[in-house]
Design a protein around this motif. Structure first.
Motif, short mmCIF file in Angstrom:
data_model
loop_
_atom_site.label_atom_id
_atom_site.label_comp_id
_atom_site.label_asym_id
_atom_site.label_seq_id
_atom_site.Cartn_x
_atom_site.Cartn_y
_atom_site.Cartn_z
N SER A 171 9.96 130.05 37.46
CA SER A 171 9.08 131.16 37.82
C SER A 171 7.97 130.61 38.71
CB SER A 171 8.46 131.81 36.57
OG SER A 171 9.44 132.27 35.67
N VAL A 172 7.74 131.26 39.83
CA VAL A 172 6.65 130.86 40.72
C VAL A 172 5.49 131.83 40.51
CG1 VAL A 172 5.95 130.37 43.09
CG2 VAL A 172 8.35 130.04 42.40
N VAL A 173 4.37 131.31 40.04
CA VAL A 173 3.19 132.14 39.74
C VAL A 173 2.22 132.04 40.90
CG1 VAL A 173 1.23 132.45 38.20
CG2 VAL A 173 3.49 131.89 37.26
N LEU A 174 1.84 133.22 41.45
CA LEU A 174 1.00 133.26 42.64
C LEU A 174 -0.19 134.19 42.44
CD1 LEU A 174 4.31 133.82 43.82
CD2 LEU A 174 3.13 132.56 45.61
N PRO A 175 -1.39 133.65 42.19
CA PRO A 175 -2.58 134.50 42.11
C PRO A 175 -2.92 135.04 43.49
CG PRO A 175 -3.19 132.19 41.99
CD PRO A 175 -1.69 132.23 41.99
N VAL A 176 -3.37 136.27 43.54
CA VAL A 176 -3.66 136.93 44.82
C VAL A 176 -5.01 137.61 44.77
CG1 VAL A 176 -2.93 138.72 46.44
CG2 VAL A 176 -1.20 137.36 45.23
N TYR A 177 -5.82 137.33 45.77
CA TYR A 177 -7.07 138.08 45.95
C TYR A 177 -7.31 138.24 47.45
CZ TYR A 177 -11.86 139.70 45.71
OH TYR A 177 -12.99 140.46 45.86
N ASN A 178 -7.10 139.46 47.93
CA ASN A 178 -7.33 139.80 49.34
C ASN A 178 -6.52 138.91 50.29
OD1 ASN A 178 -9.05 141.76 48.42
ND2 ASN A 178 -10.93 140.75 49.07
N GLU A 179 -5.22 138.93 50.12
CA GLU A 179 -4.32 138.15 50.97
C GLU A 179 -3.27 139.04 51.63
OE1 GLU A 179 -4.89 135.18 51.70
OE2 GLU A 179 -6.00 134.25 50.05
N GLN A 180 -3.62 140.28 51.97
CA GLN A 180 -2.65 141.24 52.47
C GLN A 180 -1.88 140.74 53.70
OE1 GLN A 180 -5.04 144.69 53.48
NE2 GLN A 180 -5.56 143.86 55.50
N SER A 189 -7.65 142.95 44.03
CA SER A 189 -7.95 142.85 45.46
C SER A 189 -8.57 144.14 45.98
CB SER A 189 -6.67 142.55 46.24
OG SER A 189 -6.15 141.27 45.92
N THR A 190 -9.46 143.99 46.96
CA THR A 190 -10.10 145.16 47.57
C THR A 190 -9.44 145.55 48.88
OG1 THR A 190 -11.75 143.73 48.64
CG2 THR A 190 -12.32 144.66 46.49
N ASP A 191 -8.42 144.81 49.31
CA ASP A 191 -7.65 145.18 50.50
C ASP A 191 -6.32 145.77 50.05
OD1 ASP A 191 -6.20 143.00 49.63
OD2 ASP A 191 -6.41 141.84 51.48
N ASP A 192 -5.28 145.70 50.87
CA ASP A 192 -3.99 146.31 50.55
C ASP A 192 -3.00 145.32 49.93
OD1 ASP A 192 -4.63 148.90 51.38
OD2 ASP A 192 -4.11 148.48 53.47
N SER A 193 -3.50 144.25 49.36
CA SER A 193 -2.61 143.25 48.77
C SER A 193 -1.66 143.85 47.73
CB SER A 193 -3.42 142.12 48.12
OG SER A 193 -4.09 141.35 49.08
N LEU A 194 -2.19 144.68 46.84
CA LEU A 194 -1.36 145.24 45.79
C LEU A 194 -0.27 146.14 46.36
CD1 LEU A 194 -0.68 145.52 42.84
CD2 LEU A 194 -2.45 147.28 42.62
N SER A 195 -0.57 146.89 47.40
CA SER A 195 0.44 147.73 48.04
C SER A 195 1.55 146.88 48.64
CB SER A 195 -0.20 148.59 49.14
OG SER A 195 -1.12 149.50 48.59
N VAL A 196 1.18 145.76 49.26
CA VAL A 196 2.19 144.85 49.82
C VAL A 196 3.06 144.28 48.71
CG1 VAL A 196 2.57 142.72 51.12
CG2 VAL A 196 0.73 144.27 51.80
N ARG A 208 -5.18 127.60 56.94
CA ARG A 208 -5.09 128.98 56.46
C ARG A 208 -4.53 129.86 57.57
NH1 ARG A 208 -6.95 133.14 53.27
NH2 ARG A 208 -7.58 131.79 51.56
N HIS A 209 -3.53 130.69 57.22
CA HIS A 209 -2.87 131.55 58.19
C HIS A 209 -3.76 132.72 58.58
CE1 HIS A 209 0.38 133.56 60.28
NE2 HIS A 209 0.27 134.62 59.51
N ARG A 210 -4.21 133.47 57.60
CA ARG A 210 -5.11 134.61 57.82
C ARG A 210 -6.11 134.66 56.67
NH1 ARG A 210 -2.40 138.78 60.74
NH2 ARG A 210 -1.36 137.77 62.51
N GLY A 211 -7.20 135.39 56.88
CA GLY A 211 -8.17 135.60 55.81
C GLY A 211 -9.17 134.46 55.71
#
Length: 240
Positions: A8-17, A47-54, A201-204
């Motif tokens: 299992s690959v666990v990836l925390p996300v905060y504003n990484e849309q 996240s306050t951006d669209d990360s969850l939607s992605v 870093r790619h973006r953000g």
């Protein structure tokens, strides 16, 4: 297929849309190349951006993707712990979602995992960070090693491979992710390091300030040293 090698690959996300789609494409390519069954567990830290939607879109399109979404921002350690709880397989891999960790390193880490070790840690020998960040990280690693004597060169690299049953026994607290090597050692884990690729870093933007991290890190070190000194260690000779 060896069930003990499923991961299992666990990836925390905060504003990484802007990073998530490319991240998953790279992760899928690397994970599929291992020939093992795997899953990606994204943990959205409110996240306050669209990360969850992605992430929802990825989950709808790819059966390997699962996710946990926090109602409120709780930090990276909480996100990792939620991912550990959600992970279904006996091997857990952690990595950041900003594309600075390279998923292409995962197969080599998995090949090393299990060879007299229960944890494999990535070592960013050639970091692509600013000079200030590199120097502060070097100092932080030296101070941490003096406090904990974990013998690890780069505990700040999120790319790690660990046994899930060991993770289940770890004490949990804020910022614990910075001390995973010594916490795993306290459970009897043997650790090996491997050089990994580190990318710009790619973006953000980075979510952590150098000064904030230094102050919090010192406070945490005192608490972790207390845990080390109070840790119970015993071997059962016989029981009925």
């Amino acid at each position: 297929m060896d069930d003990s090698r499923k991961f299992s690959v666990v990836l925390p996300v905060y504003n990484e849309q802007d990073n998530l789609t490319l991240l998953f494409e790279e992760l899928k390519k690397a994970a599929d190349s291992t020939g093992q069954e795997w899953e990606a567990v994204f943990v959205d830290d409110a996240s306050t951006d669209d990360s969850l939607s992605v992430i929802r879109g990825l989950a709808q399109s790819h059966p390997e993707v699962r996710f946990v979404a926090f109602a409120e921002n709780r930090g990276q350690s909480a996100a990792f712990c939620a991912g550990f709880d959600a992970a279904r397989f006996p091997v857990v891999i952690t990595m950041d979602s900003d594309l600075q960790n390279d998923p292409a390193d995962i197969p080599a880490m998995l090949n090393l995992f299990g060879q007299e070790c229960e944890m494999v840690i990535g070592w960013r020998a050639k970091r692509k960070d600013t000079l200030v960040k590199r120097l502060s990280s070097r100092i932080a690693n030296a101070v941490r090693d003096w406090f904990t004597d974990d013998g690890v060169r780069d505990t700040g690299c999120s790319l790690k491979v660990m046994r899930a049953d060991y993770l289940a026994e770890l004490p949990r607290f804020r910022n614990m992710h910075r001390f995973l090597p010594i916490l795993m050692k306290m459970q009897g884990a043997r650790i090996r390091e491997i050089e990994v690729n580190h990318r710009q870093r790619h973006r953000g933007e980075s979510k952590y300030g150098t000064w904030d991290r230094a102050v919090a890190g010192l406070y945490d070190l005192i608490g972790v040293q207390w845990l080390i000194r109070r840790h119970l260690d015993y071997t059962v000779k016989e029981k009925k």
